[in-house]
Each structure stands twice: as structure tokens, then as C-alpha cells.
Design a protein around this motif. Sequence first.
Motif, mmCIF file in Angstrom:
data_model
loop_
_atom_site.group_PDB
_atom_site.id
_atom_site.type_symbol
_atom_site.label_atom_id
_atom_site.label_comp_id
_atom_site.label_asym_id
_atom_site.label_seq_id
_atom_site.Cartn_x
_atom_site.Cartn_y
_atom_site.Cartn_z
ATOM 1 N N GLU A 9 6.552 -57.576 27.247
ATOM 2 C CA GLU A 9 5.214 -57.400 29.210
ATOM 3 C C GLU A 9 6.298 -56.403 29.595
ATOM 4 O OE1 GLU A 9 4.467 -60.720 31.323
ATOM 5 O OE2 GLU A 9 2.760 -61.269 29.449
ATOM 6 N N GLY A 10 7.753 -56.742 29.262
ATOM 7 C CA GLY A 10 8.642 -55.535 30.022
ATOM 8 C C GLY A 10 9.169 -54.823 29.752
ATOM 9 N N PHE A 11 8.564 -54.678 28.812
ATOM 10 C CA PHE A 11 8.552 -53.348 27.476
ATOM 11 C C PHE A 11 7.456 -52.526 27.971
ATOM 12 C CE2 PHE A 11 7.904 -50.531 24.003
ATOM 13 C CZ PHE A 11 8.839 -49.620 24.190
ATOM 14 N N MET A 12 6.817 -52.980 28.353
ATOM 15 C CA MET A 12 4.924 -52.485 28.746
ATOM 16 C C MET A 12 5.250 -51.436 30.127
ATOM 17 S SD MET A 12 3.708 -52.142 25.908
ATOM 18 C CE MET A 12 2.601 -50.782 26.763
ATOM 19 N N ILE A 13 5.914 -52.384 30.852
ATOM 20 C CA ILE A 13 6.108 -51.977 32.376
ATOM 21 C C ILE A 13 6.965 -51.036 32.024
ATOM 22 C CG2 ILE A 13 7.140 -52.690 35.212
ATOM 23 C CD1 ILE A 13 5.970 -55.644 34.075
ATOM 24 N N ILE A 18 7.260 -44.709 32.627
ATOM 25 C CA ILE A 18 7.695 -43.356 31.785
ATOM 26 C C ILE A 18 6.415 -42.509 32.135
ATOM 27 C CG2 ILE A 18 8.488 -42.597 29.979
ATOM 28 C CD1 ILE A 18 10.419 -45.089 29.694
ATOM 29 N N VAL A 19 5.571 -43.519 31.377
ATOM 30 C CA VAL A 19 3.892 -42.473 31.895
ATOM 31 C C VAL A 19 3.709 -42.073 32.764
ATOM 32 C CG1 VAL A 19 1.818 -42.397 30.920
ATOM 33 C CG2 VAL A 19 3.442 -43.670 29.623
ATOM 34 N N SER A 20 3.754 -42.878 34.083
ATOM 35 C CA SER A 20 3.650 -42.336 35.774
ATOM 36 C C SER A 20 4.379 -41.278 35.648
ATOM 37 C CB SER A 20 3.767 -44.043 36.931
ATOM 38 O OG SER A 20 3.239 -42.981 37.769
ATOM 39 N N ALA A 21 5.591 -41.237 35.810
ATOM 40 C CA ALA A 21 6.623 -40.186 35.867
ATOM 41 C C ALA A 21 5.756 -38.724 34.798
ATOM 42 C CB ALA A 21 7.386 -40.233 35.291
ATOM 43 N N PHE A 22 5.266 -38.830 33.612
ATOM 44 C CA PHE A 22 4.852 -38.201 33.273
ATOM 45 C C PHE A 22 3.624 -37.638 33.839
ATOM 46 C CE2 PHE A 22 5.809 -38.457 28.630
ATOM 47 C CZ PHE A 22 7.404 -38.455 29.166
ATOM 48 N N ILE A 67 3.457 -38.277 21.644
ATOM 49 C CA ILE A 67 3.463 -38.891 20.662
ATOM 50 C C ILE A 67 4.061 -39.467 20.049
ATOM 51 C CG2 ILE A 67 3.898 -38.175 17.958
ATOM 52 C CD1 ILE A 67 2.830 -35.062 17.969
ATOM 53 N N PRO A 68 5.061 -39.992 21.070
ATOM 54 C CA PRO A 68 5.562 -41.539 20.505
ATOM 55 C C PRO A 68 5.301 -42.700 20.827
ATOM 56 C CG PRO A 68 7.119 -39.708 21.434
ATOM 57 C CD PRO A 68 5.830 -38.690 21.368
ATOM 58 N N PHE A 69 4.715 -42.234 22.479
ATOM 59 C CA PHE A 69 3.652 -43.228 23.250
ATOM 60 C C PHE A 69 3.012 -44.212 21.768
ATOM 61 C CE2 PHE A 69 5.914 -40.681 26.563
ATOM 62 C CZ PHE A 69 6.289 -42.226 27.483
ATOM 63 N N ARG A 96 -3.203 -45.512 31.995
ATOM 64 C CA ARG A 96 -2.375 -44.684 32.095
ATOM 65 C C ARG A 96 -2.159 -42.664 31.093
ATOM 66 N NH1 ARG A 96 2.919 -47.823 35.678
ATOM 67 N NH2 ARG A 96 1.537 -47.490 37.402
ATOM 68 N N PHE A 97 -1.515 -43.756 30.170
ATOM 69 C CA PHE A 97 -1.528 -42.847 28.767
ATOM 70 C C PHE A 97 -3.003 -42.674 28.363
ATOM 71 C CE2 PHE A 97 -2.704 -42.549 23.868
ATOM 72 C CZ PHE A 97 -1.089 -42.381 23.813
ATOM 73 N N GLU A 98 -3.659 -42.657 27.996
ATOM 74 C CA GLU A 98 -5.276 -42.446 28.232
ATOM 75 C C GLU A 98 -5.471 -41.213 28.842
ATOM 76 O OE1 GLU A 98 -8.024 -45.717 28.239
ATOM 77 O OE2 GLU A 98 -7.746 -45.984 25.490
ATOM 78 N N ARG A 99 -4.950 -41.196 30.431
ATOM 79 C CA ARG A 99 -5.206 -40.162 31.287
ATOM 80 C C ARG A 99 -4.225 -39.071 30.923
ATOM 81 N NH1 ARG A 99 -3.318 -41.040 37.867
ATOM 82 N NH2 ARG A 99 -3.151 -39.623 38.383
ATOM 83 N N CYS A 100 -3.049 -39.246 30.517
ATOM 84 C CA CYS A 100 -2.361 -38.729 29.893
ATOM 85 C C CYS A 100 -3.082 -37.647 29.176
ATOM 86 C CB CYS A 100 -1.288 -38.470 29.954
ATOM 87 S SG CYS A 100 0.238 -39.465 31.182
ATOM 88 N N GLN A 101 -3.489 -38.297 27.755
ATOM 89 C CA GLN A 101 -4.162 -37.982 26.922
ATOM 90 C C GLN A 101 -5.408 -36.428 27.706
ATOM 91 O OE1 GLN A 101 -5.125 -40.723 23.787
ATOM 92 N NE2 GLN A 101 -3.565 -39.353 22.359
ATOM 93 N N ASN A 102 -6.169 -37.109 28.229
ATOM 94 C CA ASN A 102 -7.350 -36.566 28.857
ATOM 95 C C ASN A 102 -6.942 -35.522 29.149
ATOM 96 O OD1 ASN A 102 -8.730 -38.635 27.460
ATOM 97 N ND2 ASN A 102 -8.921 -39.486 29.261
ATOM 98 N N LEU A 103 -5.909 -35.812 30.247
ATOM 99 C CA LEU A 103 -5.767 -34.446 31.200
ATOM 100 C C LEU A 103 -5.486 -33.214 30.096
ATOM 101 C CD1 LEU A 103 -3.995 -36.001 34.177
ATOM 102 C CD2 LEU A 103 -6.479 -35.249 33.684
ATOM 103 N N VAL A 104 -3.812 -33.836 29.398
ATOM 104 C CA VAL A 104 -3.607 -33.090 28.501
ATOM 105 C C VAL A 104 -4.847 -31.773 28.083
ATOM 106 C CG1 VAL A 104 -2.152 -32.379 26.650
ATOM 107 C CG2 VAL A 104 -1.305 -33.948 28.288
ATOM 108 N N ARG A 105 -5.744 -32.847 27.362
ATOM 109 C CA ARG A 105 -6.399 -32.225 26.408
ATOM 110 C C ARG A 105 -7.853 -31.409 27.270
ATOM 111 N NH1 ARG A 105 -8.988 -37.128 25.918
ATOM 112 N NH2 ARG A 105 -7.112 -37.552 23.677
#
Length: 204
Positions: A9-13, A18-22, A67-69, A96-105
Motif C-alpha cells: 500500500e505504501g508503494f502504491m501511494i 508520481i503519477v499525480s505529478a505526471f 510503460i514502467p507503470f 490516475r494511471f488510466e487517466r494519464c493513458q486516456n489523456l496521452v492517447r
Amino acid sequence: MQSATNAIEGFMILLGEIVSAFLHKIDQYEVRLKDLLWQVKENNDTKLLNKIAENRHEILVWKNFLIPFIEVKTGVVEAFGEKYTENVHFKRTNYRFERCQNLVRAYEEEIRGLIDFEDVVSSFRGNEIMKTLTVMTVLFTPVMALGALWGMNFDSMPELRWKYGYAGALILILISTLLVYWFLKAKGWTGDMLKSKKKQKYVD
């Protein structure tokens, strides 16, 4: 991090931050992309094409960052099982990751649309330039042909001694040019190149 009950859980937080910064950086990219979309309408030139290329490279960099995410997210499920996917921190990070993917796409599609638009405009400009040069060459063909004829140094050229030869030559050139123009106009081969143009967009 203090709300985490285990290391996963700590790692996912941490990963979620990091994804939020992206996402914040991607929002800044969105502002620049919107400005670029309107610049295409206002000023379509080579510098703008370079900007489009820069934005395309930047969106490729964003895809490479994601890609690393993907590997980490699938690696967590593979290593620790699907029970951790029900954790609120995993879900938040995944959203958040899916949001990044959708925006980049979506931005990648916009960049691709801009490039296709530039190709259409460039092709149109090239065709107009070639058509204009061809029409101008055909229009001046009588002048060049008659000029080449009277530039010869034959001994017997009676028109050179005519009293009104110069005026007759000008009239002949004018009439032949007008006939060529009338022929092109009747065939519809001049297009809109000889029309007066108001201020236009996209293809100025």
C-alpha cells in the motif's frame, strides 16, 4: 504514507503521487497544445510545423514514461495476487494511471490530426504553385515563341522593314496571349489563381 497498512500500500501511494505529478505536467502540455491548435488557423508556416513535431516528440516521451507503470501495476498483481487490487490506494493509483493513458492517447490523436491537416495544406499549396507556374508558362508561350522567331538573324525578314512592324508585333503578341488565356479559361484550367483573394486562413 502513514495510512498504509503494509509495504504494498505504501508503494502504491508513492507511485500514485508520481503519477499525480505526471498528470500536472500533462495538464501544462494540454495548454500548449490548445494554443498550437489555434496557431494552425492564425499562422500556418514552417515554424508551426516544427512546433507540431516538438509536441509529437513530447507525447512520445509521455508514452515512454507510462510503460514502467504498466509493468509495475501488472507486476504487483502477478507477485502478490488480485487481493491487493481491491485496496483503495491501488484503485486510486490505477485510476490516475488510466487517466494519464486516456489523456496521452487523446493528445496523440490530436497531434496526428494536426499532422494530417498540415499534409493536406502542403499538398494544396504545392498543387496551386505548380498550377500557377504552368498557367503562367502557357500564357507567355506566344511571347517567347515570337521573340525567338524575330531574334533569328536571317537575311530575308521583310517584317523587320515594315513601317508598322513594331506595333503589329505588339498587337500579335497581345492577341495570341489573350487567345491562350481565353482557351485556358474556357477549359476551366485557371481555377481561382487569377481571382482577387481576400485575407484567408489555413492556406494563405
